[in-house]
Scaffold this motif. Structure first.
Motif, PDB file in Angstrom:
ATOM      1  N   ILE A  57       7.865   1.750  13.466  1.00 37.06           N
ATOM      2  CA  ILE A  57       7.807   0.592  14.361  1.00 37.06           C
ATOM      3  C   ILE A  57       9.176   0.345  15.000  1.00 37.06           C
ATOM      4  N   THR A  58      10.232   0.441  14.189  1.00 39.19           N
ATOM      5  CA  THR A  58      11.586   0.254  14.722  1.00 39.19           C
ATOM      6  C   THR A  58      11.910   1.292  15.787  1.00 39.19           C
ATOM      7  N   ARG A  86       6.032  -5.715  18.763  1.00 36.46           N
ATOM      8  CA  ARG A  86       6.427  -5.829  17.357  1.00 36.46           C
ATOM      9  C   ARG A  86       5.344  -6.524  16.533  1.00 36.46           C
ATOM     10  N   ILE A  87       4.782  -7.623  17.050  1.00 40.47           N
ATOM     11  CA  ILE A  87       3.770  -8.370  16.309  1.00 40.47           C
ATOM     12  C   ILE A  87       2.508  -7.527  16.108  1.00 40.47           C
ATOM     13  N   VAL A  88       2.039  -6.861  17.159  1.00 39.33           N
ATOM     14  CA  VAL A  88       0.809  -6.058  17.063  1.00 39.33           C
ATOM     15  C   VAL A  88       0.996  -4.891  16.104  1.00 39.33           C
ATOM     16  N   LEU A  89       2.118  -4.199  16.190  1.00 41.01           N
ATOM     17  CA  LEU A  89       2.347  -3.049  15.316  1.00 41.01           C
ATOM     18  C   LEU A  89       2.460  -3.468  13.853  1.00 41.01           C
ATOM     19  N   TYR A  90       3.104  -4.580  13.565  1.00 43.41           N
ATOM     20  CA  TYR A  90       3.210  -5.028  12.179  1.00 43.41           C
ATOM     21  C   TYR A  90       1.854  -5.486  11.645  1.00 43.41           C
ATOM     22  N   PHE A  91       1.010  -6.041  12.507  1.00 39.59           N
ATOM     23  CA  PHE A  91      -0.338  -6.415  12.056  1.00 39.59           C
ATOM     24  C   PHE A  91      -1.141  -5.167  11.691  1.00 39.59           C
ATOM     25  N   ILE A  92      -1.070  -4.119  12.522  1.00 45.57           N
ATOM     26  CA  ILE A  92      -1.767  -2.859  12.216  1.00 45.57           C
ATOM     27  C   ILE A  92      -1.243  -2.262  10.916  1.00 45.57           C
ATOM     28  N   LEU A  93       0.065  -2.306  10.711  1.00 44.94           N
ATOM     29  CA  LEU A  93       0.654  -1.785   9.472  1.00 44.94           C
ATOM     30  C   LEU A  93       0.160  -2.563   8.267  1.00 44.94           C
ATOM     31  N   LEU A  94       0.067  -3.886   8.379  1.00 48.08           N
ATOM     32  CA  LEU A  94      -0.401  -4.704   7.267  1.00 48.08           C
ATOM     33  C   LEU A  94      -1.841  -4.366   6.904  1.00 48.08           C
ATOM     34  N   VAL A  95      -2.713  -4.205   7.904  1.00 47.41           N
ATOM     35  CA  VAL A  95      -4.110  -3.839   7.634  1.00 47.41           C
ATOM     36  C   VAL A  95      -4.182  -2.463   6.982  1.00 47.41           C
ATOM     37  N   THR A  96      -3.360  -1.526   7.429  1.00 46.01           N
ATOM     38  CA  THR A  96      -3.352  -0.182   6.839  1.00 46.01           C
ATOM     39  C   THR A  96      -2.936  -0.212   5.383  1.00 46.01           C
ATOM     40  N   VAL A  97      -1.893  -0.968   5.062  1.00 49.11           N
ATOM     41  CA  VAL A  97      -1.418  -1.061   3.679  1.00 49.11           C
ATOM     42  C   VAL A  97      -2.483  -1.697   2.789  1.00 49.11           C
ATOM     43  N   ILE A  98      -3.154  -2.706   3.282  1.00 51.19           N
ATOM     44  CA  ILE A  98      -4.217  -3.346   2.502  1.00 51.19           C
ATOM     45  C   ILE A  98      -5.356  -2.366   2.247  1.00 51.19           C
ATOM     46  N   GLY A  99      -5.702  -1.529   3.244  1.00 49.16           N
ATOM     47  CA  GLY A  99      -6.737  -0.518   3.050  1.00 49.16           C
ATOM     48  C   GLY A  99      -6.338   0.512   2.006  1.00 49.16           C
ATOM     49  N   ILE A 100      -5.061   0.918   1.983  1.00 48.91           N
ATOM     50  CA  ILE A 100      -4.602   1.888   0.986  1.00 48.91           C
ATOM     51  C   ILE A 100      -4.695   1.317  -0.425  1.00 48.91           C
ATOM     52  N   LEU A 101      -4.443   0.026  -0.562  1.00 49.62           N
ATOM     53  CA  LEU A 101      -4.531  -0.611  -1.886  1.00 49.62           C
ATOM     54  C   LEU A 101      -5.966  -0.728  -2.386  1.00 49.62           C
ATOM     55  N   GLY A 102      -6.941  -0.386  -1.534  1.00 45.53           N
ATOM     56  CA  GLY A 102      -8.332  -0.406  -1.964  1.00 45.53           C
ATOM     57  C   GLY A 102      -9.068  -1.687  -1.657  1.00 45.53           C
ATOM     58  N   LEU A 103      -8.425  -2.613  -0.995  1.00 44.19           N
ATOM     59  CA  LEU A 103      -9.092  -3.858  -0.625  1.00 44.19           C
ATOM     60  C   LEU A 103      -9.979  -3.621   0.598  1.00 44.19           C
ATOM     61  N   GLU A 104     -11.053  -4.378   0.675  1.00 40.56           N
ATOM     62  CA  GLU A 104     -11.993  -4.245   1.776  1.00 40.56           C
ATOM     63  C   GLU A 104     -11.378  -4.850   3.042  1.00 40.56           C
ATOM     64  N   THR A 105     -11.054  -3.988   4.002  1.00 39.85           N
ATOM     65  CA  THR A 105     -10.390  -4.480   5.207  1.00 39.85           C
ATOM     66  C   THR A 105     -11.309  -5.325   6.080  1.00 39.85           C
ATOM     67  N   SER A 106     -12.614  -5.018   6.059  1.00 39.33           N
ATOM     68  CA  SER A 106     -13.536  -5.818   6.876  1.00 39.33           C
ATOM     69  C   SER A 106     -13.578  -7.256   6.391  1.00 39.33           C
ATOM     70  N   SER A 107     -13.594  -7.415   5.057  1.00 37.47           N
ATOM     71  CA  SER A 107     -13.566  -8.770   4.506  1.00 37.47           C
ATOM     72  C   SER A 107     -12.243  -9.449   4.823  1.00 37.47           C
ATOM     73  N   PHE A 108     -11.167  -8.667   4.741  1.00 43.52           N
ATOM     74  CA  PHE A 108      -9.855  -9.232   5.049  1.00 43.52           C
ATOM     75  C   PHE A 108      -9.784  -9.681   6.499  1.00 43.52           C
TER      76      PHE A 108
END
Length: 298
Positions: A57-58, A86-108
């Motif tokens: 992102i940087t 910056r805001i859009v890219l960090y939001f995409i990164l946050l959703v990706t990290v949550i998906g890797i942790l195994g959390l349901e991204t659709s619910s999130f």
């Protein structure tokens, strides 16, 4: 309104807990250890992806900044677009990290959308500032580098951000003004024109010659190359006239046109020249408020 989770996301953990309840102690320990290792690997992967994503992102941010500077994109639009990137890219990164942790991204995302509605209602003023920032960039009432007066402040525009505009005052104070008020309020932009009119107000005593004062003032202005004449498009010759007859003085107004870069030098310079030279050139006196008291003795 509380968002409802999918039935599958509730039934799956319940079935898994029921299955674990039928295991022996050794099987339970093995299953928990396996899940702990799996979670540890997922956590390590999520942390790794987060730091790699932040690095990417940087890099993308700097590349976009260099590209916009190379193409001479307006500074106010550059800061706004870069903030959005910056805001859009960090939001995409946050959703990706949550998906890797195994959390349901659709619910999130559903929870995030519902929370966004609630936060949006609570932060209506902030959304107004965002809309104001968009309007400022579209309508361009001012840009970075302009000298403006707005919301009771005067200064030079340094940055136009998503929610605020940053200006620097002549005494080097940083003022942050919300964009909502700027987009709907009155803005005095003194940079858009190449010339400005300088006005002086001078009080002389009753009995002094206004004609001599006018002649002396016009003579002083005539010898200054910074004072524009009517031959310059948009300008006019210097003018001196009686503005009002006040209690203690005859008020004279002086008007002259100059380039905007010369405005303050001419204004302050002639304040001093009028004070020092008019008494000698025109024989005028500068009165102060006074009162005549007449006493009658019986």
């Amino acid at each position: 309104m509380t968002p409802s989770l999918p039935a599958d996301s509730i039934a799956a953990p319940a079935a898994e807990l029921a299955q674990m309840g039928n295991m022996t102690f050794d099987e339970l320990i093995g299953t928990l250890a396996s899940k702990a290792v799996h979670f540890g690997i997922s956590l390590f992967a999520a942390i790794t992806v987060f730091y790699i994503g932040r690095f990417v992102i940087t890099r993308l941010y700097r590349m976009a900044e260099k590209l916009m500077l190379k193409r001479n994109v307006e500074a106010s639009l550059t800061t706004f677009v870069l903030s959005m990137i910056r805001i859009v890219l960090y939001f995409i990164l946050l959703v990706t990290v949550i998906g890797i942790l195994g959390l349901e991204t659709s619910s999130f995302l559903a929870i995030f959308a519902s929370a966004g509605v609630a936060v949006g209602m609570a932060l209506s003023g902030t959304l107004q500032n965002f809309a104001g920032g968009v309007l400022i960039l579209l309508l361009k009432p001012f840009k970075v580098g302009d000298a403006i007066e707005a919301q009771g402040y005067a200064g030079t525009v340094r940055k136009i951000e998503i929610f605020n505009t940053v200006i620097t005052t002549p005494d080097n104070k940083t003022i942050i003004i919300p964009n909502g008020g700027l987009s709907t309020g009155t803005i005095n932009n003194s940079t858009t024109q190449t010339m400005r009119r300088v006005d002086w107000t001078i009080g002389i005593s009753y009995g002094d010659s206004t004609a001599r004062a006018r002649e002396a003032i016009l003579g002083m202005l005539a010898s200054d190359s910074r004072i524009l004449r009517a031959s310059t498009p948009g300008a006019a010759d210097p003018a001196v006239f009686v503005a009002s007859l006040d209690d203690s003085a005859v008020t004279i107004t002086v008007r002259a046109w100059v380039l905007k870069a010369d405005y303050w030098d001419v204004f302050f310079g002639y304040n001093e020249r009028f004070l020092n030279e008019l008494p000698e050139r025109a024989g005028v006196r500068f009165p102060f408020p006074q009162m005549d008291v007449h006493m009658h003795r019986d």
